[in-house]
Design a protein around this motif. Structure first.
Motif, PDB file in Angstrom:
ATOM      1  N   LYS A 102       0.835  -1.204   0.000  1.00 32.59           N
ATOM      2  CA  LYS A 102       0.000   0.000   0.000  1.00 32.59           C
ATOM      3  C   LYS A 102       0.874   1.260   0.000  1.00 32.59           C
ATOM      4  CE  LYS A 102      -3.718   2.007   2.803  1.00 32.59           C
ATOM      5  NZ  LYS A 102      -4.483   1.821   4.043  1.00 32.59           N
ATOM      6  N   ARG A 103       1.916   1.273   0.879  1.00 35.87           N
ATOM      7  CA  ARG A 103       2.798   2.448   0.960  1.00 35.87           C
ATOM      8  C   ARG A 103       3.534   2.668  -0.357  1.00 35.87           C
ATOM      9  NH1 ARG A 103       7.314   5.105   2.155  1.00 35.87           N
ATOM     10  NH2 ARG A 103       7.323   6.481   3.969  1.00 35.87           N
ATOM     11  N   THR A 104       4.051   1.588  -0.935  1.00 34.50           N
ATOM     12  CA  THR A 104       4.821   1.713  -2.175  1.00 34.50           C
ATOM     13  C   THR A 104       3.931   2.161  -3.329  1.00 34.50           C
ATOM     14  OG1 THR A 104       6.200  -0.075  -1.333  1.00 34.50           O
ATOM     15  CG2 THR A 104       6.496   0.499  -3.635  1.00 34.50           C
TER      16      THR A 104
ATOM     17  N   ALA B 234       1.893  13.680  -9.257  1.00 40.34           N
ATOM     18  CA  ALA B 234       1.761  15.040  -8.722  1.00 40.34           C
ATOM     19  C   ALA B 234       3.088  15.791  -8.837  1.00 40.34           C
ATOM     20  CB  ALA B 234       1.313  14.980  -7.264  1.00 40.34           C
ATOM     21  N   LYS B 235       4.199  15.079  -8.553  1.00 39.61           N
ATOM     22  CA  LYS B 235       5.512  15.740  -8.592  1.00 39.61           C
ATOM     23  C   LYS B 235       5.881  16.186 -10.005  1.00 39.61           C
ATOM     24  CE  LYS B 235       7.744  14.038  -4.481  1.00 39.61           C
ATOM     25  NZ  LYS B 235       8.746  13.148  -3.898  1.00 39.61           N
ATOM     26  N   ILE B 236       5.502  15.378 -10.986  1.00 41.28           N
ATOM     27  CA  ILE B 236       5.782  15.774 -12.379  1.00 41.28           C
ATOM     28  C   ILE B 236       5.016  17.066 -12.680  1.00 41.28           C
ATOM     29  CG2 ILE B 236       5.460  15.138 -14.818  1.00 41.28           C
ATOM     30  CD1 ILE B 236       5.917  12.164 -13.843  1.00 41.28           C
TER      31      ILE B 236
ATOM     32  N   TYR C 122      13.298  12.905  -4.912  1.00 42.66           N
ATOM     33  CA  TYR C 122      13.912  12.972  -3.583  1.00 42.66           C
ATOM     34  C   TYR C 122      13.552  14.288  -2.904  1.00 42.66           C
ATOM     35  CZ  TYR C 122      17.510  13.363   0.032  1.00 42.66           C
ATOM     36  OH  TYR C 122      18.175  13.534   1.226  1.00 42.66           O
ATOM     37  N   ASP C 123      12.996  14.190  -1.699  1.00 44.99           N
ATOM     38  CA  ASP C 123      12.615  15.367  -0.930  1.00 44.99           C
ATOM     39  C   ASP C 123      13.252  15.232   0.459  1.00 44.99           C
ATOM     40  OD1 ASP C 123      11.352  17.303   0.632  1.00 44.99           O
ATOM     41  OD2 ASP C 123       9.478  17.161  -0.494  1.00 44.99           O
ATOM     42  N   GLU C 124      14.406  15.879   0.616  1.00 46.28           N
ATOM     43  CA  GLU C 124      15.186  15.736   1.856  1.00 46.28           C
ATOM     44  C   GLU C 124      14.390  16.193   3.083  1.00 46.28           C
ATOM     45  OE1 GLU C 124      18.827  17.971   1.873  1.00 46.28           O
ATOM     46  OE2 GLU C 124      19.562  16.956   3.674  1.00 46.28           O
TER      47      GLU C 124
ATOM     48  N   ARG D 140      11.141  16.275   3.576  1.00 43.56           N
ATOM     49  CA  ARG D 140      10.101  15.297   3.929  1.00 43.56           C
ATOM     50  C   ARG D 140      10.722  14.053   4.583  1.00 43.56           C
ATOM     51  NH1 ARG D 140       5.460  13.772   5.985  1.00 43.56           N
ATOM     52  NH2 ARG D 140       4.682  11.855   5.082  1.00 43.56           N
ATOM     53  N   GLU D 141      11.867  13.621   4.067  1.00 46.17           N
ATOM     54  CA  GLU D 141      12.521  12.440   4.659  1.00 46.17           C
ATOM     55  C   GLU D 141      12.994  12.733   6.080  1.00 46.17           C
ATOM     56  OE1 GLU D 141      15.050   9.980   2.334  1.00 46.17           O
ATOM     57  OE2 GLU D 141      13.781  10.137   0.550  1.00 46.17           O
ATOM     58  N   ASN D 142      13.436  13.987   6.330  1.00 43.78           N
ATOM     59  CA  ASN D 142      13.833  14.348   7.698  1.00 43.78           C
ATOM     60  C   ASN D 142      12.626  14.325   8.633  1.00 43.78           C
ATOM     61  OD1 ASN D 142      16.521  14.634   7.119  1.00 43.78           O
ATOM     62  ND2 ASN D 142      16.381  16.821   6.669  1.00 43.78           N
TER      63      ASN D 142
HETATM   64  O1  PRE Z   1       6.521  12.367   0.167  1.00 46.56           O
HETATM   65  C1  PRE Z   1       7.143  12.275  -0.893  1.00 46.56           C
HETATM   66  O2  PRE Z   1       7.471  13.269  -1.558  1.00 46.56           O
HETATM   67  C2  PRE Z   1       7.517  10.949  -1.424  1.00 46.56           C
HETATM   68  O3  PRE Z   1       7.983  10.839  -2.538  1.00 46.56           O
HETATM   69  C3  PRE Z   1       7.419   9.769  -0.529  1.00 46.56           C
HETATM   70  C4  PRE Z   1       8.738   9.499   0.177  1.00 46.56           C
HETATM   71  C5  PRE Z   1       8.421   8.355   1.181  1.00 46.56           C
HETATM   72  O4  PRE Z   1       8.668   7.200   0.837  1.00 46.56           O
HETATM   73  O5  PRE Z   1       7.900   8.655   2.261  1.00 46.56           O
HETATM   74  C6  PRE Z   1       9.759   9.077  -0.824  1.00 46.56           C
HETATM   75  C7  PRE Z   1      10.695   9.921  -1.330  1.00 46.56           C
HETATM   76  C8  PRE Z   1      10.896  11.300  -0.856  1.00 46.56           C
HETATM   77  O6  PRE Z   1      12.251  11.622  -0.760  1.00 46.56           O
HETATM   78  C9  PRE Z   1      10.160  11.547   0.399  1.00 46.56           C
HETATM   79  C10 PRE Z   1       9.214  10.705   0.904  1.00 46.56           C
END
Ligand code: PRE
Length: 112
Positions: free
Chosen positions: A41-43, A52-54, A61-63, A65-67
């Motif tokens: 589900k998460r994947t 949406a990102k396009i 990669y969203d540093e 958000r990952e933090n």
């Molecule tokens: O939230 C996002 O922008 C995603 O692409 C999801 C996700 C994640 O797996 O949580 C994956 C990659 C991003 O670097 C940040 C978070």
């Protein structure tokens, strides 16, 4: 709902290690099934996210958000009073999950 064992059931179990092993493995199978569903589900959410990102001209990669995810994971682990080994393992699992999401998003972009 989790089944609460009666005192009688508990003492029966204590004297029956085969039953403990069998029951515990059944429970692990159920947990594994749920984990696989949740990971899928998460994947799969990567599909909508990358679309949406396009449109928003954003990188996969969203540093930032990952933090946030990293801090949130530590907060939840601390609230649940997990030991350091368990906490570090969960952080590693979350890193694997975000990597998996990024790999899936890249695959979707390459197909477009
Ligand atoms: O939230 C996002 O922008 C995603 O692409 C999801 C996700 C994640 O797996 O949580 C994956 C990659 C991003 O670097 C940040 C978070």
């Amino acid at each position: 709902m989790e089944h609460q064992l009666s005192t009688n059931e508990k003492s029966l179990k204590m004297n029956n290690p085969e039953k403990i092993l069998e029951d515990s493995r059944k429970e692990i199978d159920r947990v594994d099934n749920e984990l696989i569903d949740l990971i899928h589900k998460r994947t799969s959410l990567g599909n909508d996210i990358v679309t949406a990102k396009i449109a928003l001209n954003m990188d996969i990669y969203d540093e930032k958000r990952e933090n946030i995810i990293h801090e949130k994971t530590i907060k939840i682990a601390n609230e649940k009073i997990l030991n350091d080994d368990t906490k570090n393992s969960i952080i590693q699992i979350m890193n694997i999950l975000t990597s998996l999401s990024k790999t899936e998003q890249k695959k979707i972009i390459n197909k477009k």
